[in-house]
Design an enzyme around this catalytic site. Structure first.
Site, PDB file in Angstrom:
ATOM      1  N   SER A  65       0.802  -1.218   0.000  1.00 12.58           N
ATOM      2  CA  SER A  65       0.000   0.000   0.000  1.00 12.58           C
ATOM      3  C   SER A  65       0.848   1.287   0.000  1.00 12.58           C
ATOM      4  O   SER A  65       1.655   1.487  -0.884  1.00 12.58           O
ATOM      5  CB  SER A  65      -0.933  -0.067   1.213  1.00 12.58           C
ATOM      6  OG  SER A  65      -1.809   0.996   1.224  1.00 12.58           O
ATOM      7  N   ASP A 280      -1.646   1.383  -3.545  1.00 11.20           N
ATOM      8  CA  ASP A 280      -2.395   0.281  -4.156  1.00 11.20           C
ATOM      9  C   ASP A 280      -3.812   0.709  -4.546  1.00 11.20           C
ATOM     10  O   ASP A 280      -4.674  -0.122  -4.827  1.00 11.20           O
ATOM     11  CB  ASP A 280      -2.407  -0.971  -3.269  1.00 11.20           C
ATOM     12  CG  ASP A 280      -3.111  -0.757  -1.936  1.00 11.20           C
ATOM     13  OD1 ASP A 280      -3.247   0.397  -1.519  1.00 11.20           O
ATOM     14  OD2 ASP A 280      -3.528  -1.759  -1.322  1.00 11.20           O
ATOM     15  N   ASP A 282      -6.400   2.022  -2.972  1.00  8.01           N
ATOM     16  CA  ASP A 282      -7.633   1.788  -2.207  1.00  8.01           C
ATOM     17  C   ASP A 282      -7.961   2.972  -1.302  1.00  8.01           C
ATOM     18  O   ASP A 282      -8.880   2.906  -0.500  1.00  8.01           O
ATOM     19  CB  ASP A 282      -7.598   0.461  -1.425  1.00  8.01           C
ATOM     20  CG  ASP A 282      -6.513   0.413  -0.372  1.00  8.01           C
ATOM     21  OD1 ASP A 282      -5.728   1.375  -0.256  1.00  8.01           O
ATOM     22  OD2 ASP A 282      -6.453  -0.605   0.354  1.00  8.01           O
ATOM     23  N   GLU A 372     -12.729   6.015   6.576  1.00  5.22           N
ATOM     24  CA  GLU A 372     -11.761   6.456   7.567  1.00  5.22           C
ATOM     25  C   GLU A 372     -11.325   7.853   7.142  1.00  5.22           C
ATOM     26  O   GLU A 372     -11.335   8.179   5.944  1.00  5.22           O
ATOM     27  CB  GLU A 372     -10.535   5.524   7.588  1.00  5.22           C
ATOM     28  CG  GLU A 372     -10.832   4.185   8.226  1.00  5.22           C
ATOM     29  CD  GLU A 372      -9.561   3.430   8.579  1.00  5.22           C
ATOM     30  OE1 GLU A 372      -9.457   2.982   9.721  1.00  5.22           O
ATOM     31  OE2 GLU A 372      -8.671   3.285   7.719  1.00  5.22           O
ATOM     32  N   ARG A 498      -4.928   5.410  21.714  1.00  6.93           N
ATOM     33  CA  ARG A 498      -5.079   3.970  21.443  1.00  6.93           C
ATOM     34  C   ARG A 498      -3.743   3.411  20.950  1.00  6.93           C
ATOM     35  O   ARG A 498      -2.945   4.154  20.334  1.00  6.93           O
ATOM     36  CB  ARG A 498      -6.171   3.703  20.390  1.00  6.93           C
ATOM     37  CG  ARG A 498      -5.993   4.479  19.113  1.00  6.93           C
ATOM     38  CD  ARG A 498      -7.025   4.110  18.074  1.00  6.93           C
ATOM     39  NE  ARG A 498      -6.707   2.862  17.400  1.00  6.93           N
ATOM     40  CZ  ARG A 498      -5.850   2.738  16.392  1.00  6.93           C
ATOM     41  NH1 ARG A 498      -5.193   3.791  15.917  1.00  6.93           N
ATOM     42  NH2 ARG A 498      -5.632   1.566  15.842  1.00  6.93           N
ATOM     43  N   GLY A 501      -2.257  -0.313  15.524  1.00  7.10           N
ATOM     44  CA  GLY A 501      -2.251  -1.701  15.080  1.00  7.10           C
ATOM     45  C   GLY A 501      -1.185  -1.961  14.024  1.00  7.10           C
ATOM     46  O   GLY A 501      -0.985  -3.096  13.596  1.00  7.10           O
ATOM     47  N   ARG A 507      -1.019   6.074  19.737  1.00  6.90           N
ATOM     48  CA  ARG A 507      -1.447   7.277  19.000  1.00  6.90           C
ATOM     49  C   ARG A 507      -2.292   8.163  19.919  1.00  6.90           C
ATOM     50  O   ARG A 507      -3.150   7.662  20.653  1.00  6.90           O
ATOM     51  CB  ARG A 507      -2.282   6.901  17.785  1.00  6.90           C
ATOM     52  CG  ARG A 507      -1.487   6.200  16.714  1.00  6.90           C
ATOM     53  CD  ARG A 507      -2.227   6.266  15.374  1.00  6.90           C
ATOM     54  NE  ARG A 507      -1.724   5.245  14.465  1.00  6.90           N
ATOM     55  CZ  ARG A 507      -0.589   5.341  13.767  1.00  6.90           C
ATOM     56  NH1 ARG A 507       0.163   6.411  13.895  1.00  6.90           N
ATOM     57  NH2 ARG A 507      -0.204   4.361  12.970  1.00  6.90           N
TER      58      ARG A 507
HETATM   59  C1  LIG Z   1      -4.877   6.884  12.505  1.00  2.00           C
HETATM   60  C2  LIG Z   1      -4.731   6.104  11.246  1.00  2.00           C
HETATM   61  O1  LIG Z   1      -4.713   6.692  10.167  1.00  2.00           O
HETATM   62  N1  LIG Z   1      -4.597   4.783  11.372  1.00  2.00           N
HETATM   63  C3  LIG Z   1      -4.423   3.891  10.225  1.00  2.00           C
HETATM   64  C4  LIG Z   1      -3.386   2.842  10.528  1.00  2.00           C
HETATM   65  O2  LIG Z   1      -3.818   2.071  11.645  1.00  2.00           O
HETATM   66  P1  LIG Z   1      -3.186   2.144  13.115  1.00  2.00           P
HETATM   67  O3  LIG Z   1      -3.822   0.994  13.826  1.00  2.00           O
HETATM   68  O4  LIG Z   1      -3.593   3.488  13.655  1.00  2.00           O
HETATM   69  O5  LIG Z   1      -1.705   2.088  12.989  1.00  2.00           O
HETATM   70  O6  LIG Z   1      -3.251   1.974   9.407  1.00  2.00           O
HETATM   71  C5  LIG Z   1      -4.445   1.246   9.081  1.00  2.00           C
HETATM   72  C6  LIG Z   1      -4.134   0.295   7.941  1.00  2.00           C
HETATM   73  O7  LIG Z   1      -3.705   0.960   6.798  1.00  2.00           O
HETATM   74  C7  LIG Z   1      -5.570   2.228   8.744  1.00  2.00           C
HETATM   75  O8  LIG Z   1      -6.747   1.504   8.512  1.00  2.00           O
HETATM   76  C8  LIG Z   1      -5.744   3.225   9.898  1.00  2.00           C
HETATM   77  O9  LIG Z   1      -6.680   4.217   9.552  1.00  2.00           O
HETATM   78 MG   LIG Z   2      -3.797   1.132   0.463  1.00  2.00          MG
END
Ligand SMILES: CC(=O)N[C@H]1[C@@H](OP(=O)(O)O)O[C@H](CO)[C@@H](O)[C@@H]1O
Ligand SMILES: [Mg+2]
Length: 543
Positions: A65, A280, A282, A372, A498, A501, A507
């Site tokens: 991505s 990618d 998306d 998102e 949180r 991930g 964050r």
């Molecule tokens: C705040 C933020 O933008 N978090 C992103 C990021 O996740 P985190 O869990 O915050 O690292 O990567 C994910 C996957 O690409 C996306 O779905 C998400 O929106």
């Molecule tokens: Mg992507």
């Protein structure tokens, strides 16, 4: 069984580096491309088992991505084109991390747990890849895994992630969702777009022009391929098209969103509409520069607002009583939530971060618009909603029929399997054309609250546990109370924390009435996290 012999032999050609541990994260496996050969082979095996388990075609997309060119990764696609179900993410992690001599026993265990009939030879896996230099080699490793278990495969080669999701869905619905080829995808979307824009006969040339940043990736390649199908209904000026620059380097949706600035090297005239795809394709964000050269970002929240407003207006005109909702995450700007709930009277739901969570919540409604803030999202229509729309197209006349036809064409234009930059872009362009709206007018629907995102390093981010779709912490003790006290001191203040991930950080998000206030709140909350959740590497400094 002879099969296990074959798997065991072939797995030696894709050895796992000893000690390497990876996690099937928010969006699959992702790391430096040099460490992924064994993961790809094993995901080929896993996809084949999943195909036997679901009696349907499964997709495997090789991509990292928006990450740098040197990285790569893999995402698995379930039968209806949705992301891999969480229970199988656990298997994916187990399989990727099994040491070489445990691989067969892990596979056998999985097959037993899921009662998979290994004598069946009906497995089929679709494979696709992005433009990274490592992707061809890694997708060959996936194919090796599929054939080791006697699965059939179809290699779609270079495709965007959402294109592969679309192919999987088309085939598993026996063509009900469209023709499973890139041509089928281009025709379906282009026809819907051309039909929609016929409702905007006075569209000026300016409205037809759009600057697109292809992130030097697959999206650029595929948009260029699609252009003839659009028959001039959209005039794309493509930059960062991969002919010069490096993938995602100083360009692309993630760069634009995080830097709150345009991609390097692009010259934007004041008021000109621009958008960026990610690596990618998306994700998508829009932006423009105003008369004073100031940059304005239209993110996923603005996109969800535009789309849901458009669909709600059409439902009213068509006299259709369908329940529409917008699904956001805690990162959605507070102004967007307020506008949708108070002014638009739309149901708004908050889901955990990660599109699979949003997708799931959106499925509860007749029409679920989910995005998102970073620009990943789409719209889901229930089967009943699609049928009612179709029925109205057939049985009504006048304004109702007109509105129903626009709804029908919107359904055809939207890739419901997953967020799709190309499909989202066309939908947004069609809506702006039909509403006769400029990008500035779209931007002015509501004003974003100033906000800040920060990261705090802690020794173990798992000490932070959250509830209420990640808006509140339940541990460590005292953290939520501390955040509540800090938020109270700021007008329109809101903040949450949180564990990420995808990165080893916590964050912190904050928003407030002014940028100074949002920054101060973000810093104060970061300090609270640092002190209460085991921060490392020095206290966070004020911005
Ligand atoms: C705040 C933020 O933008 N978090 C992103 C990021 O996740 P985190 O869990 O915050 O690292 O990567 C994910 C996957 O690409 C996306 O779905 C998400 O929106
Ligand atoms: Mg992507």
């Amino acid at each position: 069984m002879a099969q296990w012999q074959e798997v065991s032999e072939k797995s030696k050609l894709h050895p796992k580096p000893v000690g390497l541990v990876l996690q099937y994260g928010t969006a699959g496996f992702r790391t430096n491309a040099d460490h992924l050969d064994h993961v790809m082979f094993r995901m080929g095996l896993l996809a084949t088992l999943r195909s036997l388990n679901t009696k349907a075609i499964i997709g495997v997309m090789v991509t990292a991505s928006h990450n740098p060119e040197e990285d790569n990764g893999v995402k698995l696609i379930d039968p209806m084109g949705e992301m891999l179900t969480p229970a199988w993410e656990v298997y994916a992690t187990q399989l990727a991390n099994a040491e070489q001599d445990h691989l067969i026993s892990v596979l056998k265990d999985l097959a037993r747990k899921e009662s998979i009939d290994l004598t069946n030879r009906e497995a089929e896996v679709f494979v696709g890849r992005d433009t990274r230099s490592s992707s061809a080699r890694l997708s060959d490793a996936v194919l090796d895994g599929v054939t080791a278990l006697d699965g059939r495969n179809k290699d779609y080669g270079l495709v965007t992630t959402p294109q592969l999701h679309y192919m999987v869905c088309c085939c598993n619905t026996r063509g009900g969702y469209g023709k499973a080829s890139v041509e089928g995808y281009y025709s379906k979307l282009s026809q819907a777009f051309i039909q929609l824009t016929k409702s905007a006969p006075n569209r000026t040339d300016d409205q037809k022009c759009l600057l697109v940043d292809g992130a030097n990736g697959i999206g650029a390649l595929k948009l260029r391929e699609m252009e003839p199908y659009l028959q001039g209904a959209l005039k794309v000026s493509l930059f960062c098209d991969g002919t010069g620059g490096k993938l995602n380097h100083q360009c692309g949706a993630d760069f634009v969103k995080v830097q709150q600035n345009s991609p390097k090297g692009i010259v934007m005239k004041a008021g000109e509409r621009c958008c960026s795809f990610d690596g990618d394709a998306d994700r998508i964000v829009y932006y423009y520069s105003d008369d004073h050269g100031r940059f304005h970002l239209l993110d996923g929240d603005k996109i969800a607002t535009l789309i849901s407003t458009f669909l709600k207006e059409l439902l009213t005109k068509a006299g259709l009583d369908l329940k529409i909702a917008v699904v956001q995450t805690a990162y959605a700007n507070g102004s967007s939530t307020r506008y949708l709930e108070d002014t638009m009277k739309v149901i708004v739901r908050c889901a955990k971060t990660g599109v699979k969570h949003l997708h799931h919540v959106a499925q509860e409604f007749d029409i679920g618009v989910y995005f998102e803030a970073n620009g990943h999202g789409t719209v889901l229509f229930s089967k009943a909603a699609e049928e009612k729309i179709q029925q109205l197209c057939d049985d009504s006349d006048g304004e109702r029929r007109g509105a129903a036809t626009l709804l029908k064409n919107s359904v055809d234009l939207i890739n419901q399997t997953v967020g799709d930059a190309i499909s989202d872009m066309l939908l947004i362009e069609a809506i702006l054309a039909i509403k006769g709206m400029t990008v500035q007018q779209w931007d002015a629907i509501y004003t974003d609250l100033p906000n800040r995102q920060l990261k705090v390093k802690v020794s173990d981010r798992r000490v932070i546990d959250t509830k209420d779709a990640e808006r509140k912490t339940v541990s460590p003790a005292g953290l939520q109370e501390a955040i509540d006290r800090l938020v109270e001191r700021h007008q329109d203040g809101r903040s949450f924390v949180r564990p990420s991930g995808t990165e080893d950080v916590v964050r912190v998000y904050s928003e407030a009435a002014t940028q100074e206030s949002a920054d101060a709140l973000g810093h104060e909350v970061s300090l609270a996290v640092y002190r209460l959740a085991g921060g490392v590497g020095g206290e966070p400094k004020p911005l």
